[in-house]
Design a protein around this motif. Structure first.
Motif, short mmCIF file in Angstrom:
data_model
loop_
_atom_site.label_atom_id
_atom_site.label_comp_id
_atom_site.label_asym_id
_atom_site.label_seq_id
_atom_site.Cartn_x
_atom_site.Cartn_y
_atom_site.Cartn_z
N ILE A 159 0.79 -1.28 0.15
CA ILE A 159 0.05 0.06 -0.11
C ILE A 159 0.93 1.58 -0.07
O ILE A 159 0.70 2.35 -0.74
CB ILE A 159 -0.97 0.08 1.21
CG1 ILE A 159 -2.15 -1.10 0.94
CG2 ILE A 159 -1.51 1.26 1.34
CD1 ILE A 159 -2.83 -1.41 2.17
N ILE A 162 1.02 3.69 -3.26
CA ILE A 162 0.63 4.97 -3.23
C ILE A 162 1.42 6.07 -3.64
O ILE A 162 1.19 6.83 -4.48
CB ILE A 162 0.03 5.57 -1.99
CG1 ILE A 162 -1.25 4.65 -1.38
CG2 ILE A 162 -0.01 6.81 -1.38
CD1 ILE A 162 -1.49 4.85 0.05
N LEU A 220 -5.63 0.32 -2.48
CA LEU A 220 -5.11 1.53 -3.02
C LEU A 220 -6.14 2.52 -3.27
O LEU A 220 -6.12 3.86 -3.06
CB LEU A 220 -4.30 1.35 -4.39
CG LEU A 220 -3.06 0.37 -4.27
CD1 LEU A 220 -2.20 0.47 -5.45
CD2 LEU A 220 -2.19 1.37 -3.05
#
Length: 372
Positions: free
Chosen positions: A99, A103, A140
């Motif tokens: 994650i 990102i 996400l």
């Protein structure tokens, strides 16, 4: 007398590409963004951290053509050693780091594309270093605050070749939705897929892989935008080597473990010509007409084998070897890190062709042809 079109040198294609390679709905790679963990280590530092004294294993690490890798190592115990994580902890690492890197890679990609999160109509996430339900795409979208109606796809478990498999699907979506932005994220936390049992088999794997994520933005239907056009894909599955690379449950270690056959580099190299010939068939292009080669950083022997079989030079694979040196094998995202370096170099001129090549379990070779 004017020679037939398919005998013209591709330098003449700057204004007139070969028939079929310049369709109006072709998708373009608009921008790229990459991300890695905050910590990195040299190969020698890793040997010292894990107290590896076996000269055979040390030789594997120190002769890998890798200088440094970005990794998230197991936590330290009270004596300065490393606590071996159980499978649940490795999966949690895969999720948290995936994650975080995902990102940052998406945000950097959008920044370079001059786009916003709301512009994304399709998100494809690629990973082979953990299994999550829901997948990274849903996670996400939630963490980034994206439109929850965004179309999405998770490509899980295909291995190092999967970036091009997924790019094929992403380019297809973009062609079907001209003017809409599609984003692919190759998000690999290889630190979440290690086994430390002291054997040569696992040590070869442990000497090779690193963590990293790469995101690319793709769009069709706007010829005014920069970035190479994605023209064609070609695949080749070496079915006789289907077990040469595999990720399977290791009952002795109570976790998943990656197996890599020592013959893989030679098998891949021996089949490289087959898929490249298929990729270039019908284009009027020859191998010598390809200005840029971005090959998966699968390891020193893999790169050397592909070079020999395709007649490539060290200069041709400079970004491939550079990424291996500075990051190790980043699995599905390796070729995108090389692509980023090619962009930063600023040497790709309009009309030039580039071949992208990835290799992985199956055993498979995936290729794509792009044109600036």
């Amino acid at each position: 007398m004017t020679p037939p079109q398919n005998l013209l040198h591709p330098a003449t294609f700057a204004t007139a590409p070969p028939s079929g390679l310049d369709a109006p709905d072709v998708a373009r790679i608009m921008a790229i963004g990459t991300a890695v963990p905050p910590t990195s280590y040299t190969q020698r530092e890793l040997l010292d951290i894990f107290g590896i004294e076996d000269p055979r294993i040390r030789s594997v690490f120190l002769n890998s053509a890798i200088d440094r890798r970005y990794l998230t190592l197991p936590p330290e115990d009270s004596d300065g050693g490393r606590i071996m994580e159980v499978q649940g902890e490795l999966l949690a690492k895969h999720k948290a780091q995936g994650i975080d890197m995902g990102i940052r890679a998406v945000q950097e990609c959008l920044k370079r594309a001059g786009a916003d999160l709301d512009d994304i109509g399709y998100l494809c996430c690629v990973t082979s270093t953990g299994f999550l339900t829901p997948g990274l795409s849903a996670l996400l979208i939630k963490e980034l605050g994206m439109d929850p109606s965004c179309s999405r796809l998770d490509v899980v478990g295909m291995g190092c070749n999967a970036g091009l498999n997924a790019l094929n699907a992403v380019a297809g979506w973009a062609r079907a939705h001209p003017g809409r932005l599609a984003v692919m994220v190759c998000d690999e936390s290889c630190s979440a897929a290690y086994v430390f049992d002291g054997t040569m088999r696992t040590s070869v794997v442990n000497s090779l892989f690193g963590d990293g994520a790469a995101a690319v933005a793709v769009m069709a239907g706007d010829d005014g935008e920069p970035g190479p056009r994605i023209l064609k894909f070609a695949s080749h599955i070496i079915t006789d080597a289907v077990d040469a690379m595999r990720y399977e449950w290791d009952s002795a270690q109570d976790r998943f473990s990656f197996y890599l056959d020592p013959q893989v580099p030679y098998v891949v190299g021996a089949n490289a010509e087959t898929v490249i010939d298929r990729l270039l068939a019908g284009t009027g292009l020859r191998r010598s007409d390809i200005a840029h080669w971005l090959v998966h950083s699968g390891g020193k022997k893999v790169i050397d084998s592909v070079m020999v079989n395709l007649g490539l030079t060290r200069h041709d694979v400079r970004h491939t070897t550079g990424v291996l040196r500075d990051y190790g094998n980043l699995s599905s995202g390796s070729f995108l890190f090389s692509y980023e370096r090619l962009l930063d170099e600023g040497v790709a001129d309009p009309g030039e062709y580039c071949v992208l090549m990835t290799m992985g379990p199956g055993s498979t070779i995936e290729t794509a042809l792009v044109r600036w």
